[in-house]
Design a protein around this motif. Structure first.
Motif, PDB file in Angstrom:
ATOM      1  N   ASP A 156       0.832  -1.199   0.000  1.00  0.00           N
ATOM      2  CA  ASP A 156       0.000   0.000   0.000  1.00  0.00           C
ATOM      3  C   ASP A 156       0.871   1.254   0.000  1.00  0.00           C
ATOM      4  O   ASP A 156       0.474   2.304   0.502  1.00  0.00           O
ATOM      5  N   CYS A 157       2.068   1.147  -0.569  1.00  0.00           N
ATOM      6  CA  CYS A 157       2.955   2.301  -0.665  1.00  0.00           C
ATOM      7  C   CYS A 157       2.317   3.367  -1.559  1.00  0.00           C
ATOM      8  O   CYS A 157       1.730   3.060  -2.596  1.00  0.00           O
ATOM      9  N   THR A 158       2.455   4.620  -1.172  1.00  0.00           N
ATOM     10  CA  THR A 158       1.972   5.739  -1.971  1.00  0.00           C
ATOM     11  C   THR A 158       3.122   6.699  -2.215  1.00  0.00           C
ATOM     12  O   THR A 158       4.230   6.525  -1.671  1.00  0.00           O
ATOM     13  N   ALA A 159       2.865   7.725  -2.999  1.00  0.00           N
ATOM     14  CA  ALA A 159       3.904   8.706  -3.304  1.00  0.00           C
ATOM     15  C   ALA A 159       4.464   9.346  -2.035  1.00  0.00           C
ATOM     16  O   ALA A 159       5.625   9.757  -2.003  1.00  0.00           O
ATOM     17  N   ALA A 160       3.650   9.412  -0.995  1.00  0.00           N
ATOM     18  CA  ALA A 160       4.114  10.005   0.266  1.00  0.00           C
ATOM     19  C   ALA A 160       5.212   9.179   0.917  1.00  0.00           C
ATOM     20  O   ALA A 160       5.937   9.675   1.784  1.00  0.00           O
ATOM     21  N   ASP A 161       5.333   7.912   0.534  1.00  0.00           N
ATOM     22  CA  ASP A 161       6.333   7.023   1.120  1.00  0.00           C
ATOM     23  C   ASP A 161       7.634   6.999   0.335  1.00  0.00           C
ATOM     24  O   ASP A 161       8.567   6.281   0.705  1.00  0.00           O
ATOM     25  N   ASP A 162       7.712   7.767  -0.747  1.00  0.00           N
ATOM     26  CA  ASP A 162       8.926   7.753  -1.550  1.00  0.00           C
ATOM     27  C   ASP A 162      10.058   8.452  -0.807  1.00  0.00           C
ATOM     28  O   ASP A 162       9.823   9.278   0.077  1.00  0.00           O
ATOM     29  N   ALA A 163      11.280   8.092  -1.143  1.00  0.00           N
ATOM     30  CA  ALA A 163      12.446   8.747  -0.535  1.00  0.00           C
ATOM     31  C   ALA A 163      12.546  10.174  -1.048  1.00  0.00           C
ATOM     32  O   ALA A 163      12.135  10.475  -2.175  1.00  0.00           O
ATOM     33  N   PRO A 164      13.080  11.084  -0.241  1.00  0.00           N
ATOM     34  CA  PRO A 164      13.264  12.453  -0.721  1.00  0.00           C
ATOM     35  C   PRO A 164      14.327  12.505  -1.802  1.00  0.00           C
ATOM     36  O   PRO A 164      15.116  11.576  -1.971  1.00  0.00           O
ATOM     37  N   ALA A 165      14.350  13.607  -2.529  1.00  0.00           N
ATOM     38  CA  ALA A 165      15.364  13.776  -3.568  1.00  0.00           C
ATOM     39  C   ALA A 165      16.759  13.815  -2.963  1.00  0.00           C
ATOM     40  O   ALA A 165      17.742  13.436  -3.610  1.00  0.00           O
ATOM     41  N   GLU A 166      16.860  14.243  -1.712  1.00  0.00           N
ATOM     42  CA  GLU A 166      18.129  14.308  -0.999  1.00  0.00           C
ATOM     43  C   GLU A 166      17.832  14.252   0.492  1.00  0.00           C
ATOM     44  O   GLU A 166      16.820  14.795   0.938  1.00  0.00           O
ATOM     45  N   LEU A 167      18.671  13.574   1.258  1.00  0.00           N
ATOM     46  CA  LEU A 167      18.490  13.549   2.696  1.00  0.00           C
ATOM     47  C   LEU A 167      18.599  14.957   3.275  1.00  0.00           C
ATOM     48  O   LEU A 167      19.513  15.708   2.932  1.00  0.00           O
ATOM     49  N   GLY A 168      17.666  15.302   4.149  1.00  0.00           N
ATOM     50  CA  GLY A 168      17.807  16.531   4.896  1.00  0.00           C
ATOM     51  C   GLY A 168      18.914  16.379   5.924  1.00  0.00           C
ATOM     52  O   GLY A 168      19.387  15.266   6.200  1.00  0.00           O
ATOM     53  N   ILE A 169      19.327  17.496   6.515  1.00  0.00           N
ATOM     54  CA  ILE A 169      20.446  17.454   7.452  1.00  0.00           C
ATOM     55  C   ILE A 169      20.142  16.550   8.644  1.00  0.00           C
ATOM     56  O   ILE A 169      20.991  15.758   9.071  1.00  0.00           O
ATOM     57  N   ASP A 170      18.938  16.634   9.200  1.00  0.00           N
ATOM     58  CA  ASP A 170      18.602  15.798  10.354  1.00  0.00           C
ATOM     59  C   ASP A 170      18.657  14.313  10.001  1.00  0.00           C
ATOM     60  O   ASP A 170      19.219  13.503  10.752  1.00  0.00           O
ATOM     61  N   ALA A 171      18.062  13.947   8.859  1.00  0.00           N
ATOM     62  CA  ALA A 171      18.078  12.543   8.439  1.00  0.00           C
ATOM     63  C   ALA A 171      19.488  12.094   8.095  1.00  0.00           C
ATOM     64  O   ALA A 171      19.889  10.957   8.390  1.00  0.00           O
ATOM     65  N   ALA A 172      20.264  12.981   7.471  1.00  0.00           N
ATOM     66  CA  ALA A 172      21.647  12.629   7.128  1.00  0.00           C
ATOM     67  C   ALA A 172      22.484  12.444   8.383  1.00  0.00           C
ATOM     68  O   ALA A 172      23.317  11.526   8.454  1.00  0.00           O
ATOM     69  N   ARG A 173      22.274  13.288   9.392  1.00  0.00           N
ATOM     70  CA  ARG A 173      23.008  13.142  10.654  1.00  0.00           C
ATOM     71  C   ARG A 173      22.679  11.795  11.293  1.00  0.00           C
ATOM     72  O   ARG A 173      23.577  11.060  11.736  1.00  0.00           O
ATOM     73  N   ALA A 174      21.386  11.455  11.345  1.00  0.00           N
ATOM     74  CA  ALA A 174      20.980  10.178  11.933  1.00  0.00           C
ATOM     75  C   ALA A 174      21.545   9.004  11.150  1.00  0.00           C
ATOM     76  O   ALA A 174      21.982   8.005  11.731  1.00  0.00           O
ATOM     77  N   ALA A 175      21.543   9.111   9.814  1.00  0.00           N
ATOM     78  CA  ALA A 175      22.072   8.023   8.981  1.00  0.00           C
ATOM     79  C   ALA A 175      23.566   7.855   9.196  1.00  0.00           C
ATOM     80  O   ALA A 175      24.085   6.734   9.243  1.00  0.00           O
ATOM     81  N   TRP A 176      24.284   8.974   9.313  1.00  0.00           N
ATOM     82  CA  TRP A 176      25.733   8.919   9.541  1.00  0.00           C
ATOM     83  C   TRP A 176      26.030   8.249  10.880  1.00  0.00           C
ATOM     84  O   TRP A 176      26.891   7.365  10.979  1.00  0.00           O
ATOM     85  N   LEU A 177      25.328   8.655  11.925  1.00  0.00           N
ATOM     86  CA  LEU A 177      25.553   8.070  13.248  1.00  0.00           C
ATOM     87  C   LEU A 177      25.186   6.587  13.254  1.00  0.00           C
ATOM     88  O   LEU A 177      25.885   5.773  13.867  1.00  0.00           O
ATOM     89  N   ASP A 178      24.115   6.240  12.579  1.00  0.00           N
ATOM     90  CA  ASP A 178      23.703   4.835  12.496  1.00  0.00           C
ATOM     91  C   ASP A 178      24.801   4.003  11.855  1.00  0.00           C
ATOM     92  O   ASP A 178      25.046   2.856  12.236  1.00  0.00           O
ATOM     93  N   ALA A 179      25.493   4.591  10.882  1.00  0.00           N
ATOM     94  CA  ALA A 179      26.537   3.849  10.171  1.00  0.00           C
ATOM     95  C   ALA A 179      27.829   3.752  10.978  1.00  0.00           C
ATOM     96  O   ALA A 179      28.415   2.671  11.095  1.00  0.00           O
ATOM     97  N   VAL A 180      28.294   4.874  11.544  1.00  0.00           N
ATOM     98  CA  VAL A 180      29.642   4.898  12.107  1.00  0.00           C
ATOM     99  C   VAL A 180      29.706   4.608  13.607  1.00  0.00           C
ATOM    100  O   VAL A 180      30.759   4.158  14.093  1.00  0.00           O
TER     101      VAL A 180
END
Length: 304
Positions: A156-180
């Motif tokens: 039941d995925c909709t367009a609202a569930d698509d990934a953004p064109a680019e990670l925002g700073i908050d999401a990028a910070r969380a992704a970086w910390l999750d990785a390292v």
């Protein structure tokens, strides 16, 4: 035309990025469902767009793909890569009941990504990324996971569930910390105490003490995880981070290889060159500055 929709539902991207996987506790079924859905929906939507376009164009197996179709395949590939990596390296362990199934799904999707990438090449011809038999086998496993997690069996995925064109700073910070953070925590909390307790300094050209081989194995796993997650984010990194990614991923590869080789019987420790280590530290510092991470140790503790 058979579709291979891997997962379902709506979930905020940030749900999959809230904490590094250095903890022992596993995801709850509710958390696992959110991670599954958030990782899968962008891929599902890209898959639907591509397969609908192939069908609308009347392309038959063995016929050449148009430039437009190759572009849609190209847009699908990074989403498939992220699903495979995220499923293999969740923010905390998957519930035990589905852990083996999810690892199998990750392996299948990684292979599918390779096949879709082949469709992007100039002069490519149409062939379904998964055969009917492979798609049917995958569906059985995916349906079993969905059922365990309380998810519906139809996407039941909709367009609202698509990934953004680019990670925002908050999401990028969380992704970086999750990785390292897991890499940093294993090094600080497991490897360094074990090396100190062994009484033998880890020196260039010397064999590794047997007492630290276990922590080094876990460190290598954490380094591999960091490299994979940084190389295959949920959406493109912000420009300032993206510029640093190739060198950081390459360094992690050399670092993991050095530890892995040194762990072999009779091998001697040969870390990446000092210049490479210094370049990595400088690049990582630039990433942290771009993401507003002033104290990486404190940031990792806060993210746990």
């Amino acid at each position: 035309m058979r579709r291979t929709i891997h997962a379902i539902a709506v979930a905020a991207l940030a749900i999959t990025l809230v904490a590094p996987a250095a903890q022992a506790a596993e995801l709850t079924n509710e958390e696992a469902a959110a991670v599954w859905r958030a990782a899968s929906c962008p891929s599902n939507l890209a898959e639907t767009a591509f397969l609908d376009a192939v069908e609308a164009a009347g392309i038959e197996p063995g016929e050449p793909l148009t430039d437009d179709l190759r572009a849609l395949a190209d847009a699908w590939v990074p989403h498939l890569r992220h699903v495979a990596v995220r499923f293999l390296y969740p923010p905390a362990p998957w519930p035990l009941e589905i852990r083996w199934d999810v690892s199998g799904v990750a392996a299948t999707i990684a292979e599918e990504a390779d096949r879709v990438e082949a469709l992007v090449a100039p002069g490519s011809t149409w062939i379904a990324p998964l055969s009917d038999a492979e798609a049917a086998e995958l569906k059985v496993v995916v349906d079993r996971v969905r059922t365990t997690l309380g998810l519906p069996l139809a996407s039941d995925c909709t367009a609202a569930d698509d990934a953004p064109a680019e990670l925002g700073i908050d999401a990028a910070r969380a992704a970086w910390l999750d990785a390292v953070c897991p890499r940093n925590l294993v090094a600080r909390n497991e490897y360094m105490p074990a090396a100190k307790a062994s009484g033998l300094p880890v020196t260039y050209g010397e064999p590794l003490p047997e007492a630290i081989l276990g922590p080094i194995g876990r460190l290598v796993d954490a380094i591999d995880r960091a490299a994979a997650l940084i190389a295959a984010p949920a959406a493109p990194w912000p420009a300032a981070v993206a510029a640093e990614v190739p060198a950081i991923v390459a360094y992690f590869g050399r670092e993991a290889s050095a530890w892995r080789q040194a762990s072999m019987e009779g091998a001697r420790f040969a870390p990446p060159p000092k210049e490479a280590d210094e370049a990595f530290r400088a690049g990582a510092a630039r990433v942290r500055a771009a993401l507003g991470i002033e104290d990486p140790d404190a940031a990792c503790k806060a993210a746990r």
